[in-house]
Scaffold this active site. Structure first.
Site, PDB file in Angstrom:
ATOM      1  CG  ASP A 232       6.978  24.990   0.059  1.00 55.69           C
ATOM      2  OD1 ASP A 232       5.734  24.702   0.806  1.00 55.69           O
ATOM      3  OD2 ASP A 232       7.810  25.682   0.993  1.00 55.69           O
TER       4      ASP A 232
ATOM      5  CB  SER B 258      -0.838   0.169   1.019  1.00 54.81           C
ATOM      6  OG  SER B 258      -2.153   0.593   0.773  1.00 54.81           O
TER       7      SER B 258
ATOM      8  CG  HIS C 278      -5.604  -2.131   0.091  1.00 58.69           C
ATOM      9  ND1 HIS C 278      -4.585  -1.938  -1.381  1.00 58.69           N
ATOM     10  CD2 HIS C 278      -4.987  -1.836   1.120  1.00 58.69           C
ATOM     11  CE1 HIS C 278      -3.857  -0.752  -1.279  1.00 58.69           C
ATOM     12  NE2 HIS C 278      -3.515  -1.133   0.270  1.00 58.69           N
TER      13      HIS C 278
END
Length: 414
Positions: free
Chosen positions: A342, A137, A395
């Site tokens: 940023d 993951s 998953h």
């Protein structure tokens, strides 16, 4: 420190690393890793395999995961508590309260810093020898960052359910995620149709009752709605049903239900997951509470409308930081992180295209957490990568059967 149990030997490693890797003479933190190997003396000569845990903000597993014994047959397995988690100078509401600028501090805990920590740990354990990496993951996201910026440290890479979109924004991620979560809701309610009425009854009760969780904080309708976070896991799919079937004790919500809900909706054990969840998608732009903004495009999740309740998935919303006592002290830092524009790049597409490190990646066709189409595009963009596309597993396939890792190791060695 050495421990022996379950036929394995466990050794502990602690290493001081820079908080800011660009400032090696500045403040330092510790990272902790637990090494697991077979008791056979020959295991001491095996190569190292670093396991990168899912998350962000989750410590390495403490129990024995299904895949560990298979990995230990070939490797000395390093279970790293990623910086800020477990025993790696943990960040909690208590420790962050002692930091002057928690938002600036937390910005140093993304995949790029985790990879830099891993490189220092590799050199500490192996000298100049590269090691193998297994990323699950978010750990797979970190592995792709590793391939981008420090491939010289890698012998081979195995990724399960963790190929990120290389240029995807947070908005892209959630715009793709909400339909997947709705599809998983439909699968859930097709299996347990009686739960639709129970879920609606719970939401109505929460509007009328002042239901308190064990810590004294209130369970609101939208906190209840976040129970869908586990719907992408095969193991947890049925747990939601067993929780709902004991939701009421007469007209009131049961104490058993409230205690079990608290274990899911509280972030007391992993606040970093909540604070940094959207930041893992930040590259050159602010994420700006993307999950909250994009949610407005999907009316099925609106609890004020008439119709069935639909649970949300792996999304963090601003109200988490006002309603969860474990997160309330971090509200200001979370807001600043959401507005930070940023963020440096986490992936290098040009370097990935020319990658020579052998990579095998499991892409789960019906993965609720990581978008299949983004993963396929990334698989095609990374040189020397072999994908395995499967609808056999959710998953959490790595933790379900040993043969998942066995197949991927065979692929990466071919």
């Amino acid at each position: 420190m050495i421990h022996r149990h379950s036929g394995l030997v466990f050794a502990e490693h602690t290493l001081a690393v820079p908080l800011i890797h660009g400032d090696p003479d500045g403040p330092r933190i510790e990272i902790f890793a637990r090494e697991a190997r077979e008791a056979d003396p020959a295991a001491e000569g095996r190569p190292f395999l670093l396991f990168l845990q899912g998350g962000p903000g989750h410590r390495a597993p403490r129990e024995l995961p299904v895949w560990l014994r298979r990995a230990a047959r070939d490797y000395r397995v390093v279970l790293l508590d990623q910086r800020g988690t477990g025993r790696s100078t943990p960040l909690t509401r208590q420790t962050l309260a002692r930091i002057d600028d928690p938002a600036a501090h937390l910005a140093r805990f993304r995949a790029d810093a985790i990879v830099a920590d891993a490189e220092l740990l590799r050199r500490h354990l192996t000298g100049d020898r590269p090691w193998s990496v297994l990323g699950q993951s978010f750990g797979g996201f970190c592995a792709v960052t590793y391939l981008s910026f420090a491939p010289e440290g890698l012998r081979e890479v195995v990724i399960t359910g963790g190929l990120p979109g290389l240029t995807a924004t947070a908005d892209d991620v959630y715009r793709a995620a909400y339909p997947r979560v709705l599809a998983q809701n439909e699968r859930y309610f097709a299996r347990y149709p009686e739960d639709e009425a129970i879920a609606r009854r719970v939401v109505d009760a929460l509007r009328e009752q002042d239901a308190r969780l064990p810590g004294g904080d209130r369970l609101t309708p939208h906190r209840f709605q976040t129970l869908g976070i586990g719907l992408g896991s095969a193991a947890r799919f049925d747990r939601l049903h067993h929780l709902l079937e004991e939701a009421f004790a007469g007209p009131e919500l049961s104490e058993v239900f409230l205690r079990r809900v608290d274990a899911v909706v509280s972030f007391a054990e992993d606040p970093l997951y909540a604070v940094l969840h959207e930041a893992i998608y930040g590259q050159g732009a602010a994420t700006g509470w993307a999950a909250q903004r994009v949610r407005a495009e999907f009316g099925a999740f609106d609890l004020d409308r008439d119709g069935p309740v639909r649970f949300t998935g792996e999304m963090i919303f601003p109200w988490h930081f006002t309603e969860d006592p474990a997160l309330a002290p971090l509200a200001g830092a979370a807001d600043r992180i959401a507005g930070k524009a940023d963020w440096p790049a986490l992936y290098d597409p040009a370097r990935l295209a020319s990658n020579e490190v052998p990579v095998a990646a499991a892409i789960y066709h019906d993965d609720m957490y990581v978008d299949r189409d983004m993963s396929l595009a990334t698989a095609a963009a990374i040189g020397n990568l072999r994908p395995w596309i499967s609808n056999e597993y959710a998953h959490d396939g790595l933790g379900r059967e040993e043969r998942v890792l066995d197949r991927l190791l065979t692929m990466v060695r071919e």
